[in-house]
Design an enzyme around this catalytic site. Structure first.
Site, PDB file in Angstrom:
ATOM      1  N   ASP A  49      42.097  36.870  46.643  1.00 14.95           N
ATOM      2  CA  ASP A  49      43.185  34.931  46.797  1.00 14.95           C
ATOM      3  C   ASP A  49      44.188  36.023  48.298  1.00 14.95           C
ATOM      4  O   ASP A  49      44.030  34.884  49.220  1.00 14.95           O
ATOM      5  CB  ASP A  49      43.566  35.080  45.807  1.00 14.95           C
ATOM      6  CG  ASP A  49      42.618  34.450  45.010  1.00 14.95           C
ATOM      7  OD1 ASP A  49      41.389  34.718  45.151  1.00 14.95           O
ATOM      8  OD2 ASP A  49      42.761  33.435  43.997  1.00 14.95           O
ATOM      9  N   ASN A  92      37.486  31.521  47.030  1.00 14.64           N
ATOM     10  CA  ASN A  92      37.208  30.737  45.107  1.00 14.64           C
ATOM     11  C   ASN A  92      38.907  31.107  45.212  1.00 14.64           C
ATOM     12  O   ASN A  92      39.085  31.176  44.387  1.00 14.64           O
ATOM     13  CB  ASN A  92      35.951  31.483  44.909  1.00 14.64           C
ATOM     14  CG  ASN A  92      36.107  30.465  43.643  1.00 14.64           C
ATOM     15  OD1 ASN A  92      36.501  29.312  43.641  1.00 14.64           O
ATOM     16  ND2 ASN A  92      35.396  31.278  42.396  1.00 14.64           N
ATOM     17  N   ASP A 315      45.812  30.210  31.249  1.00 18.28           N
ATOM     18  CA  ASP A 315      44.596  31.570  32.027  1.00 18.28           C
ATOM     19  C   ASP A 315      45.053  32.893  30.736  1.00 18.28           C
ATOM     20  O   ASP A 315      43.846  33.265  29.850  1.00 18.28           O
ATOM     21  CB  ASP A 315      45.682  32.402  33.371  1.00 18.28           C
ATOM     22  CG  ASP A 315      44.621  31.059  34.378  1.00 18.28           C
ATOM     23  OD1 ASP A 315      43.713  30.672  34.186  1.00 18.28           O
ATOM     24  OD2 ASP A 315      45.720  31.235  35.039  1.00 18.28           O
ATOM     25  N   GLU A 343      37.580  28.987  37.971  1.00 16.89           N
ATOM     26  CA  GLU A 343      35.929  29.869  38.956  1.00 16.89           C
ATOM     27  C   GLU A 343      34.401  30.241  38.248  1.00 16.89           C
ATOM     28  O   GLU A 343      33.450  30.511  38.804  1.00 16.89           O
ATOM     29  CB  GLU A 343      36.640  31.543  39.115  1.00 16.89           C
ATOM     30  CG  GLU A 343      37.849  31.637  39.694  1.00 16.89           C
ATOM     31  CD  GLU A 343      39.178  31.567  38.994  1.00 16.89           C
ATOM     32  OE1 GLU A 343      39.936  32.141  39.793  1.00 16.89           O
ATOM     33  OE2 GLU A 343      38.970  30.705  37.786  1.00 16.89           O
ATOM     34  N   HIS A 388      36.623  36.970  37.803  1.00 15.92           N
ATOM     35  CA  HIS A 388      37.371  38.218  37.232  1.00 15.92           C
ATOM     36  C   HIS A 388      38.201  38.383  35.980  1.00 15.92           C
ATOM     37  O   HIS A 388      37.842  39.036  35.740  1.00 15.92           O
ATOM     38  CB  HIS A 388      38.889  37.937  38.696  1.00 15.92           C
ATOM     39  CG  HIS A 388      39.995  36.710  38.118  1.00 15.92           C
ATOM     40  ND1 HIS A 388      40.580  36.774  38.528  1.00 15.92           N
ATOM     41  CD2 HIS A 388      39.587  36.218  38.932  1.00 15.92           C
ATOM     42  CE1 HIS A 388      41.337  35.689  38.621  1.00 15.92           C
ATOM     43  NE2 HIS A 388      41.007  34.426  38.355  1.00 15.92           N
ATOM     44  N   ARG A 389      38.661  36.626  35.508  1.00 19.90           N
ATOM     45  CA  ARG A 389      39.604  36.926  33.774  1.00 19.90           C
ATOM     46  C   ARG A 389      37.861  37.119  33.085  1.00 19.90           C
ATOM     47  O   ARG A 389      38.572  37.518  31.906  1.00 19.90           O
ATOM     48  CB  ARG A 389      40.258  35.327  33.892  1.00 19.90           C
ATOM     49  CG  ARG A 389      40.716  35.585  34.748  1.00 19.90           C
ATOM     50  CD  ARG A 389      42.129  35.036  34.479  1.00 19.90           C
ATOM     51  NE  ARG A 389      43.220  34.768  35.456  1.00 19.90           N
ATOM     52  CZ  ARG A 389      44.419  34.883  35.785  1.00 19.90           C
ATOM     53  NH1 ARG A 389      44.022  36.746  35.197  1.00 19.90           N
ATOM     54  NH2 ARG A 389      44.979  35.202  36.723  1.00 19.90           N
ATOM     55  N   LYS A 414      39.251  40.115  42.818  1.00 22.54           N
ATOM     56  CA  LYS A 414      40.155  38.564  43.095  1.00 22.54           C
ATOM     57  C   LYS A 414      41.387  38.133  43.049  1.00 22.54           C
ATOM     58  O   LYS A 414      42.522  37.888  44.140  1.00 22.54           O
ATOM     59  CB  LYS A 414      39.701  37.080  42.194  1.00 22.54           C
ATOM     60  CG  LYS A 414      39.730  36.286  42.442  1.00 22.54           C
ATOM     61  CD  LYS A 414      39.190  34.734  41.875  1.00 22.54           C
ATOM     62  CE  LYS A 414      39.901  33.451  41.627  1.00 22.54           C
ATOM     63  NZ  LYS A 414      39.913  33.390  43.301  1.00 22.54           N
TER      64      LYS A 414
END
Length: 428
Positions: A49, A92, A315, A343, A388-389, A414
């Site tokens: 990012d 993204n 998040d 995402e 990623h999460r 990311k």
């Protein structure tokens, strides 16, 4: 497909130094770019990012110099970008795409903004509508309401715009960061509930660091004065990523050890530090200092199920969904509609992957309900959806004493390229 096999583990202990916050990193880069003067940025996150943001800023005429050891020198342009025509690819990276859309809409040039296929599925119509109310000229190059975008020079009109608050806080963040480029007193009114307020708190704090005060009326109305100008603070340090802290704190709360994260704490501007409060509600033993947080398992050895409105930690709430695998009873997480436009559709994805390890999961438009199994299913193959999460959260399932395979582990680049190395160092 690449994959990573995580061995069965049952405990986590140790200390983790967090990478820089993604949210703060990209805000700081854009504000430094728009400022008068040169800014030395320390502890910048090295990730996909931030690389997209740095590349875009360089293309737009900003001085960008890598000083090594996650230090960057940004020479600001003192207002609108000097390069008036560019075609930008932003992957993204929502924290780059949304704010840059707003800043470029008010920079008097001709720009195209593109991303990966998933970025073109993430809504941006509310931001475009608000910018249009302020005279922006923006065309959709694909589906209406979604990227890619063609931005043309704005026409001066209007001193007020409305934006819905219940889709993404990044829309309001982008508007607030761009408004000093108008040189006219401008008010943004939020329609409906403003989700993810702590992220707007980060934005306001960063604007203040760069010399711009925003008048705020109870999270419903924000005004930037005509004389607002960005000025470099000279140096700025990026906090550790509080969302990334959640995985390690949860590991400490799940296992029988103690895990400390360094880089965020009591003095953090990030709302996701309140993830520690949610863990405490589940029975974890939490200690906190100005720049660190430590988590241990409950004295009973097992977490308690909770029902929690997660608007303040959208998040980090994903980590709670996985921590629910280790709780007594059913955990319900609500007010998480924003998960569906991230995402990936994170509510659907989380429900699918938790079921693979044996959980009973109910999902709704804005909630997820997780009941753990008597024992986790071994050898689950976890799909990560280029998110990623998802990869980082589901790695925690291996602490249930079962091996887990993570597909496409590289997606963590990311925000946290070294995540699995850091996780291996604390997992026992």
């Amino acid at each position: 497909m690449d994959f990573l096999d995580l061995p069965a583990r049952s405990q986590a202990s140790g200390t983790v130094r967090l990478p820089g916050s993604k949210s703060i990193s990209n805000r700081v880069l854009l504000l430094a770019a728009l400022s008068d003067g040169t800014t030395e940025v320390h502890d910048l996150l090295d990730s996909d990012d931030t690389r997209h943001m740095l590349a875009a800023l360089k293309t737009l005429g900003v001085g960008v110099e890598d000083r090594g050891d996650n230090r960057w020198r940004i020479t600001g342009v003192g207002g609108a970008f000097p390069v008036k025509q560019a075609d930008l690819f932003l992957g993204n990276a929502g924290t780059a795409f949304r704010p840059l859309t707003a800043a470029l809409a008010l920079s008097g040039g001709d720009y195209v903004l593109r991303g990966v296929a998933r970025m073109h599925e993430r809504p941006i119509g509310d931001l475009v509508d608000a910018l249009t109310q302020l005279g922006a000229q923006i065309d959709y190059l694909g589906n209406p309401g979604f990227p890619p975008l063609h931005v043309r020079p704005a026409t001066a009109t209007g001193d007020r715009a409305q934006v819905r608050g219940n889709v993404s806080s990044q829309f309001l963040t982008g508007l607030l960061m761009a408004l000093p480029l108008r040189h006219a007193t401008t008010t943004i009114e939020v329609v409906g509930e403003l989700i993810s307020r702590p992220y707007i708190g980060i934005t306001l704090a960063m604007l203040r660091r760069f010399g711009v005060e925003v008048a705020q009326d109870d999270w419903a109305r924000f005004t930037v004065a005509a004389d607002a100008r960005y000025a470099s603070p000279g140096e700025i340090w990026v906090e550790g990523d509080a969302s990334s802290a959640s995985y390690f704190l949860a590991a400490g709360a799940i296992g029988g050890g103690s895990v400390r994260v360094e880089g965020v704490g009591r003095d953090s501007v990030q709302g996701d530090v309140r993830f520690a409060d949610a863990l405490a509600l589940m029975g974890a033993r939490i200690e906190m200092g100005p720049n660190w947080i430590e988590a241990r398992a409950p004295e009973s050895g097992r977490l308690k199920a909770i029902e929690l409105d997660c608007n303040h930690i959208p998040d980090a709430a994903m980590t709670l969904a996985v921590a629910a695998l280790f709780a007594d009873g059913t955990t319900t997480l609500t007010n998480i509609a924003s998960w569906r436009v991230k995402e990936t559709d994170r509510i659907a994805a989380m429900a699918t992957e938790l079921r693979k390890v044996g959980a009973t999961v109910e999902e709704g438009a804005d909630f997820i309900r997780v009941t753990p199994p008597a024992a986790l299913v071994p050898d689950a193959v976890i799909d990560t959806y280029d998110d990623h999460r998802m990869a980082m959260c589901l790695s925690l399932a291996s602490l249930g004493g079962v091996p887990v395979r993570i597909n496409d582990p590289g997606c963590v680049a990311k925000t946290f390229p070294g995540y699995f190395k850091a996780f291996a160092e604390i997992a026992r």
